[in-house]
Motif scaffolding. Structure first.
Motif, PDB file in Angstrom:
ATOM      1  N   THR A  81      30.014  50.523 -19.905  1.00  0.00           N
ATOM      2  CA  THR A  81      29.781  51.917 -20.303  1.00  0.00           C
ATOM      3  C   THR A  81      29.225  52.008 -21.712  1.00  0.00           C
ATOM      4  OG1 THR A  81      32.076  52.078 -21.023  1.00  0.00           O
ATOM      5  CG2 THR A  81      31.555  52.876 -18.803  1.00  0.00           C
ATOM      6  N   ARG A  82      29.434  50.961 -22.519  1.00  0.00           N
ATOM      7  CA  ARG A  82      28.915  50.930 -23.896  1.00  0.00           C
ATOM      8  C   ARG A  82      27.625  50.119 -24.016  1.00  0.00           C
ATOM      9  NH1 ARG A  82      34.765  50.448 -26.675  1.00  0.00           N
ATOM     10  NH2 ARG A  82      35.168  52.679 -26.662  1.00  0.00           N
ATOM     11  N   ASN A  83      26.991  49.857 -22.875  1.00  0.00           N
ATOM     12  CA  ASN A  83      25.708  49.141 -22.813  1.00  0.00           C
ATOM     13  C   ASN A  83      25.782  47.671 -23.203  1.00  0.00           C
ATOM     14  OD1 ASN A  83      24.136  51.268 -21.802  1.00  0.00           O
ATOM     15  ND2 ASN A  83      24.060  52.170 -23.838  1.00  0.00           N
ATOM     16  N   ALA A  84      26.966  47.077 -23.190  1.00  0.00           N
ATOM     17  CA  ALA A  84      27.071  45.632 -23.399  1.00  0.00           C
ATOM     18  C   ALA A  84      26.618  44.941 -22.107  1.00  0.00           C
ATOM     19  CB  ALA A  84      28.498  45.232 -23.743  1.00  0.00           C
ATOM     20  N   GLU A  85      25.751  43.952 -22.258  1.00  0.00           N
ATOM     21  CA  GLU A  85      25.238  43.248 -21.082  1.00  0.00           C
ATOM     22  C   GLU A  85      26.304  42.324 -20.508  1.00  0.00           C
ATOM     23  OE1 GLU A  85      22.002  39.857 -20.372  1.00  0.00           O
ATOM     24  OE2 GLU A  85      21.157  41.684 -21.247  1.00  0.00           O
ATOM     25  N   LEU A  86      26.502  42.422 -19.191  1.00  0.00           N
ATOM     26  CA  LEU A  86      27.454  41.575 -18.472  1.00  0.00           C
ATOM     27  C   LEU A  86      26.751  40.433 -17.753  1.00  0.00           C
ATOM     28  CD1 LEU A  86      29.583  44.444 -16.913  1.00  0.00           C
ATOM     29  CD2 LEU A  86      30.229  42.970 -18.839  1.00  0.00           C
ATOM     30  N   GLY A  87      25.593  40.697 -17.216  1.00  0.00           N
ATOM     31  CA  GLY A  87      24.854  39.680 -16.465  1.00  0.00           C
ATOM     32  C   GLY A  87      23.413  40.102 -16.292  1.00  0.00           C
ATOM     33  N   ARG A  88      22.595  39.129 -15.908  1.00  0.00           N
ATOM     34  CA  ARG A  88      21.186  39.412 -15.643  1.00  0.00           C
ATOM     35  C   ARG A  88      20.724  38.551 -14.485  1.00  0.00           C
ATOM     36  NH1 ARG A  88      17.996  37.673 -20.962  1.00  0.00           N
ATOM     37  NH2 ARG A  88      19.525  39.043 -21.862  1.00  0.00           N
ATOM     38  N   GLY A  89      19.753  39.072 -13.768  1.00  0.00           N
ATOM     39  CA  GLY A  89      19.194  38.333 -12.647  1.00  0.00           C
ATOM     40  C   GLY A  89      17.719  38.616 -12.507  1.00  0.00           C
ATOM     41  N   PHE A  90      17.008  37.662 -11.933  1.00  0.00           N
ATOM     42  CA  PHE A  90      15.562  37.759 -11.765  1.00  0.00           C
ATOM     43  C   PHE A  90      15.223  37.363 -10.332  1.00  0.00           C
ATOM     44  CE2 PHE A  90      16.627  36.590 -16.074  1.00  0.00           C
ATOM     45  CZ  PHE A  90      15.974  37.575 -16.807  1.00  0.00           C
ATOM     46  N   SER A  91      14.285  38.082  -9.722  1.00  0.00           N
ATOM     47  CA  SER A  91      13.897  37.745  -8.351  1.00  0.00           C
ATOM     48  C   SER A  91      13.341  36.332  -8.309  1.00  0.00           C
ATOM     49  CB  SER A  91      12.884  38.755  -7.817  1.00  0.00           C
ATOM     50  OG  SER A  91      11.777  38.877  -8.678  1.00  0.00           O
ATOM     51  N   ASP A  92      13.630  35.633  -7.220  1.00  0.00           N
ATOM     52  CA  ASP A  92      13.202  34.240  -7.078  1.00  0.00           C
ATOM     53  C   ASP A  92      11.694  34.089  -6.945  1.00  0.00           C
ATOM     54  OD1 ASP A  92      15.759  33.227  -7.251  1.00  0.00           O
ATOM     55  OD2 ASP A  92      16.041  33.149  -5.082  1.00  0.00           O
ATOM     56  N   GLU A  93      11.075  35.023  -6.259  1.00  0.00           N
ATOM     57  CA  GLU A  93       9.638  34.905  -6.011  1.00  0.00           C
ATOM     58  C   GLU A  93       8.913  36.129  -6.532  1.00  0.00           C
ATOM     59  OE1 GLU A  93       8.467  33.743  -2.076  1.00  0.00           O
ATOM     60  OE2 GLU A  93      10.458  32.944  -1.696  1.00  0.00           O
ATOM     61  N   ARG A  94       7.801  35.889  -7.184  1.00  0.00           N
ATOM     62  CA  ARG A  94       6.968  37.011  -7.592  1.00  0.00           C
ATOM     63  C   ARG A  94       5.985  37.308  -6.471  1.00  0.00           C
ATOM     64  NH1 ARG A  94       2.954  34.758 -12.196  1.00  0.00           N
ATOM     65  NH2 ARG A  94       1.896  33.202 -10.943  1.00  0.00           N
ATOM     66  N   VAL A  95       5.448  38.509  -6.480  1.00  0.00           N
ATOM     67  CA  VAL A  95       4.477  38.907  -5.466  1.00  0.00           C
ATOM     68  C   VAL A  95       3.143  39.179  -6.138  1.00  0.00           C
ATOM     69  CG1 VAL A  95       6.154  39.796  -3.824  1.00  0.00           C
ATOM     70  CG2 VAL A  95       5.240  41.324  -5.544  1.00  0.00           C
ATOM     71  N   CYS A  96       2.079  38.713  -5.515  1.00  0.00           N
ATOM     72  CA  CYS A  96       0.727  38.868  -6.054  1.00  0.00           C
ATOM     73  C   CYS A  96      -0.172  39.352  -4.913  1.00  0.00           C
ATOM     74  CB  CYS A  96       0.209  37.543  -6.592  1.00  0.00           C
ATOM     75  SG  CYS A  96       1.309  36.729  -7.763  1.00  0.00           S
ATOM     76  N   GLY A  97      -0.501  40.633  -4.921  1.00  0.00           N
ATOM     77  CA  GLY A  97      -1.362  41.191  -3.880  1.00  0.00           C
ATOM     78  C   GLY A  97      -0.667  41.375  -2.548  1.00  0.00           C
ATOM     79  N   THR A  98       0.642  41.501  -2.550  1.00  0.00           N
ATOM     80  CA  THR A  98       1.402  41.651  -1.308  1.00  0.00           C
ATOM     81  C   THR A  98       2.742  42.320  -1.602  1.00  0.00           C
ATOM     82  OG1 THR A  98       2.162  40.475   0.668  1.00  0.00           O
ATOM     83  CG2 THR A  98       2.515  39.375  -1.448  1.00  0.00           C
TER      84      THR A  98
END
Length: 141
Positions: A81-98
């Motif tokens: 609630t105080r904007n402290a970061e708990l975790g982060r994640g990134f998609s495994d695959e990027r998309v290019c033209g799809t």
């Protein structure tokens, strides 16, 4: 009288048979809360559903890029609630033209879990060298 008695006994037998062959009632687990997300830049986007668990969230959705030269990905950050970061994640695959479906789990390892999830449409680059095009915040329902 014999015909009526036979018909009544037959009806009782059919009812009992139906009850005995019916599947047992099972206790339904309470559903986890969900929120919809949509982060759009031009005609590229990431959109889907956030499922809120006790100590994590999972994003499921689709991200889209319309040009093979300009790729996109999805990033998510869990916050207190105080904007402290708990975790982060990134998609495994990027998309290019799809377009492509993705599932993205993100930790929020505190009692009660994340209060907010920030979802970003990004360039699909490596986490240490990523460009965020647009981010939106979604509060726990």
């Amino acid at each position: 009288m014999g015909t009526r008695l036979a018909a009544m006994l037959c009806g009782v037998a059919l009812t009992a048979g139906t009850l005995l062959s019916a599947p047992a009632a099972t206790a339904q687990a309470s559903a986890y809360p969900t929120s919809k997300f949509d982060v759009t830049v031009g005609n590229t986007f990431t959109r889907g559903t956030i499922t809120w668990y006790a100590r994590s969230v999972t994003l499921t959705g689709v991200h889209r890029s319309v040009d093979v030269d300009y790729c996109r990905g999805t990033s998510a950050f869990t916050l207190t609630t105080r904007n402290a970061e708990l975790g982060r994640g990134f998609s495994d695959e990027r998309v290019c033209g799809t377009s492509r479906e993705f599932t993205l789990p993100v930790e929020a390892d505190v009692q009660g879990g994340a209060a907010v999830v920030r979802v970003c449409l990004d360039d699909g680059g490596a986490p240490d060298n990523i460009t965020y095009y647009k981010c939106e915040r979604y509060g726990r329902p």
